[in-house]
Design a protein around this motif. Sequence first.
Motif, short mmCIF file in Angstrom:
data_model
loop_
_atom_site.label_atom_id
_atom_site.label_comp_id
_atom_site.label_asym_id
_atom_site.label_seq_id
_atom_site.Cartn_x
_atom_site.Cartn_y
_atom_site.Cartn_z
N SER A 108 0.85 -1.19 0.00
CA SER A 108 0.00 0.00 0.00
C SER A 108 0.88 1.24 0.00
O SER A 108 2.10 1.15 0.08
CB SER A 108 -0.92 0.01 1.23
OG SER A 108 -0.14 0.01 2.42
N GLY A 109 0.27 2.42 -0.08
CA GLY A 109 1.05 3.64 -0.02
C GLY A 109 0.41 4.80 -0.74
O GLY A 109 -0.82 4.92 -0.80
N GLY A 124 5.01 1.02 -1.85
CA GLY A 124 5.61 -0.24 -1.40
C GLY A 124 5.58 -0.50 0.08
O GLY A 124 6.38 -1.29 0.59
N ASN A 125 4.67 0.12 0.83
CA ASN A 125 4.55 -0.19 2.25
C ASN A 125 3.95 -1.57 2.44
O ASN A 125 2.88 -1.87 1.89
CB ASN A 125 3.68 0.85 2.96
CG ASN A 125 4.38 2.17 3.14
OD1 ASN A 125 5.25 2.30 3.99
ND2 ASN A 125 4.02 3.15 2.32
N ILE A 126 4.62 -2.40 3.21
CA ILE A 126 4.10 -3.74 3.47
C ILE A 126 3.05 -3.66 4.57
O ILE A 126 3.34 -3.24 5.69
CB ILE A 126 5.23 -4.71 3.87
CG1 ILE A 126 6.22 -4.86 2.71
CG2 ILE A 126 4.65 -6.06 4.26
CD1 ILE A 126 7.40 -5.75 3.03
N THR A 127 1.84 -4.06 4.25
CA THR A 127 0.74 -4.10 5.21
C THR A 127 0.38 -5.56 5.46
O THR A 127 0.23 -6.34 4.53
CB THR A 127 -0.49 -3.35 4.68
OG1 THR A 127 -0.14 -1.99 4.42
CG2 THR A 127 -1.63 -3.40 5.69
N SER A 162 -2.65 0.74 -12.23
CA SER A 162 -2.54 -0.10 -11.04
C SER A 162 -2.36 0.70 -9.76
O SER A 162 -2.77 0.24 -8.70
CB SER A 162 -1.40 -1.12 -11.21
OG SER A 162 -0.24 -0.55 -11.76
N SER A 163 -1.76 1.89 -9.81
CA SER A 163 -1.82 2.91 -8.76
C SER A 163 -0.67 2.87 -7.76
O SER A 163 -0.06 1.83 -7.51
CB SER A 163 -3.16 2.88 -8.00
OG SER A 163 -3.13 1.95 -6.94
N HIS A 164 -0.42 4.05 -7.16
CA HIS A 164 0.50 4.16 -6.03
C HIS A 164 -0.12 3.58 -4.76
O HIS A 164 0.58 3.15 -3.86
CB HIS A 164 0.84 5.63 -5.74
CG HIS A 164 1.52 6.36 -6.84
ND1 HIS A 164 0.83 6.97 -7.87
CD2 HIS A 164 2.83 6.59 -7.08
CE1 HIS A 164 1.69 7.56 -8.68
NE2 HIS A 164 2.91 7.35 -8.24
N GLN A 202 12.09 0.14 -1.54
CA GLN A 202 12.72 -0.94 -2.29
C GLN A 202 12.53 -2.29 -1.60
O GLN A 202 12.33 -3.31 -2.27
CB GLN A 202 14.20 -0.63 -2.49
CG GLN A 202 14.43 0.56 -3.41
CD GLN A 202 15.87 1.03 -3.51
OE1 GLN A 202 16.14 2.17 -3.82
NE2 GLN A 202 16.80 0.15 -3.23
N TYR A 203 12.57 -2.32 -0.28
CA TYR A 203 12.32 -3.56 0.46
C TYR A 203 10.91 -4.07 0.17
O TYR A 203 10.71 -5.25 -0.14
CB TYR A 203 12.50 -3.30 1.95
CG TYR A 203 12.42 -4.51 2.85
CD1 TYR A 203 13.57 -5.10 3.34
CD2 TYR A 203 11.19 -5.04 3.25
CE1 TYR A 203 13.50 -6.20 4.20
CE2 TYR A 203 11.11 -6.13 4.09
CZ TYR A 203 12.28 -6.72 4.57
OH TYR A 203 12.20 -7.81 5.40
N GLY A 204 9.92 -3.18 0.27
CA GLY A 204 8.54 -3.60 0.02
C GLY A 204 8.32 -4.04 -1.40
O GLY A 204 7.68 -5.07 -1.66
N THR A 205 8.84 -3.28 -2.37
CA THR A 205 8.67 -3.64 -3.78
C THR A 205 9.24 -5.01 -4.08
O THR A 205 8.71 -5.76 -4.90
CB THR A 205 9.32 -2.57 -4.67
OG1 THR A 205 8.72 -1.30 -4.39
CG2 THR A 205 9.15 -2.89 -6.14
N SER A 206 10.32 -5.39 -3.37
CA SER A 206 10.95 -6.69 -3.61
C SER A 206 10.10 -7.86 -3.14
O SER A 206 10.45 -9.01 -3.38
CB SER A 206 12.32 -6.74 -2.92
OG SER A 206 12.19 -6.95 -1.52
N LEU A 207 9.00 -7.58 -2.46
CA LEU A 207 8.13 -8.67 -2.03
C LEU A 207 7.66 -9.49 -3.22
O LEU A 207 7.43 -10.69 -3.11
CB LEU A 207 6.93 -8.11 -1.26
CG LEU A 207 6.19 -9.08 -0.34
CD1 LEU A 207 7.10 -9.59 0.75
CD2 LEU A 207 4.98 -8.39 0.29
N VAL A 208 7.54 -8.85 -4.39
CA VAL A 208 7.07 -9.57 -5.57
C VAL A 208 7.93 -9.30 -6.81
O VAL A 208 8.01 -10.15 -7.69
CB VAL A 208 5.58 -9.25 -5.85
CG1 VAL A 208 5.37 -7.79 -6.13
CG2 VAL A 208 5.02 -10.10 -6.98
#
Length: 730
Positions: free
Chosen positions: A186-187, A193-196, A214-216, A549-555
């Motif tokens: 979320s964000g 890229g905030n991990i919720t 797809s959105s921010h 960058q950490y959150g985006t790397s989730l996928v």
Amino acid sequence: MGIMVQEQAGLFHLQSSGMSYLIQIVNGYPVHVYWGGKLKHRERMEDLLLHTPNGAGLDRLPQEYPQYGSGDFRNPAYQAELADGTRITELKYVGCRTMKGKPALSGLPAVYTEDDAEADTLVLELKDSYSGLKVDLLYTIFADRNVIVRSVRLVNEGLNQLRLRRALSASVDFAEKRDMEITYLSGAWAREGNITRRPLLQGETRIDSKRGMSSHQFNPFAALVTPETSESHGEAYGFSLVYSGSFEAVAEVDSFGSTRLGMGVNAFDFAWQLSQGESFQTPEVVMVYSGQGLGEMSRTYHRLYRTRLCRGEYRDRERPILVNNWEATYFNFDADKLVSIAEEGAKLGIELFVLDDGWFGKRDADNSSLGDWYEDRRKLPGGLADVAERINKLGLQFGLWFEPEMISPDSELYRKHPDWCLHVPGRRRTEARWQLVLDYTRQEVRDYIYDSLTAIFTTVPVSYVKWDMNRALTEIGSAELPPERQSETAHRYVLGLYELLERITKAFPHILFESCSSGGGRFDPGMLYYMPQTWTSDNTDAVERLKIQYGTSLVYPISAIGAHVSAVPNHQVGRITSLEFRGNVAMSGNFGYELDLTKFTDEEKELVKEQAAAYKQIRGLVQQGDLYRLKSPFEGNESAWMFVSEDQEEALVYYFQVMAVPHAPRRSLRLAGLNPELEYEVQSSDSETTSTWGGDRLMQLGLHLPYKQKDYESGWFSVRAVGTNISDRA
């Protein structure tokens, strides 16, 4: 492995090297039986078959593509409106077929195989006998990846017109699992890229976009996990939609504790007319199972998207180090200023110069000229070709920024074609950033953009394009579509974009395309199919980038994540961090600079030179290696991650401390992904000497982290198996 069919039992067993997915036909309905770790395929599998309570209706069946109106009161996967206005259909199983490999999806991006032996595909054929609606459920399972790819094709085989009001790509019912949690990204602009992560309770949890992109705010990704799931332990079920428009992912927990997750094109403001014989193909959902936590789920996505979603000449190539002039000059530049930045870049080892916004039309601010894709001779008297030639002579490649999906009301294009934007007759046209959105449902609009870009690419030596898209869709209507098809506009826009991207990337395969949407507003798998990297966020502050960058790397793989060093005080948050700290964060992605190199001190230039040289040594590992997340910036003051080569003989560890801590305790960092049987030489950024440790020791006891009484500190460890040399991989 592959697909095993037991016709008499109505059982379909999809099996990879480490995963099984089972479907059973119950009273004509495809029912979900199991998804998880690999099961042996026995000659008789009655012990796996689903048994429902006596008298239970569809509301208790865990279905594969549920419908509404016949006793299931949960969210349906689809809904069709018939010519008589009724909305009741009942799909029943009529047959199946299997095939080797994976079929392409017409007009849509999709993961692919290079050899049919990589995957098998099952098609379950369903039909509503009353309306003639036929539905094919497509399942592709990869042999050596814990991946299932699902999509749906809906065909009107009846005599009358149908209108789809909902058509999701996948729906999965988790009937036997309780107390599940959902993880998603979320964000907002500049904090993507905030991990919720939160528990799923009875009712709905919905993430979606109604913005035409797809959105921010939400990424088209979600994972269901068990409460005990961590980075390295527990089960994770990932869902990633290969689509760049409005989407939805809805997790619904019913009164029995079962969870249904559906994903696909957002049903809000969506409808699609199907005349006799016409079909509708949904985008695909890439579903990943991990029994070893979120980290293994991520690495599965990374390997698949890096090698079987991204395409083209740059898919497996190391990406160049670039310098972009945007934060250095904004709109205020001339040819000599651009060349002066490139000259400094050449001395420091940079490989690509990117000319950002302001080179076209009469673009002195962001209030004009979008759509007028011809060079501004006031700023560039010799034109783009002259600037590019001067930069090429310095040994740098030349790149350009475009925003091809937009049009400025103050532009020659708009004055000539005011109907070419998305709009609804008689209604005001909402401007954002003084711009409107071109109507990409129209072929003549896409042709104009194709011809405009082609005219530049065939006369200027462009090797990189940053394709930007800076606003969401409003007044979503098209002057070319009839009234009954206006609700198709948003999806047709995305299909039009894909058609144009297919043409332009095939015509100019030597160009490295990078997607951007005010940063991460359209960071999705659909765009990666055409452009192998994305500008992750307009926020270039190194501390904020730890989370982004950490959150985006989730996928998403590191090879897709654009990461640059920018000037301080940072232009987004005003923070001052060291050049070393900024460099270590940015070198954890596709590395570059977003500043005026001519303003650096000699000491700073020397550090940039060292960073560029270092990144050229490590970028193969960073961009193509396996990522292990070691410390989360969402959970504390520290962050850490590491990149490991496929053969486990080389690794690179980065660690970051945001704020200094008084009287800090001793800290250590457990590594991951190494071979416990190998011995490794470890060198720290704080020392020129090396020490040797066993892989088991590094993963079980870890490395001691040095502490400095200073905010915004970072460092690295180089880890190499004894007897190897990094030059062997050059």
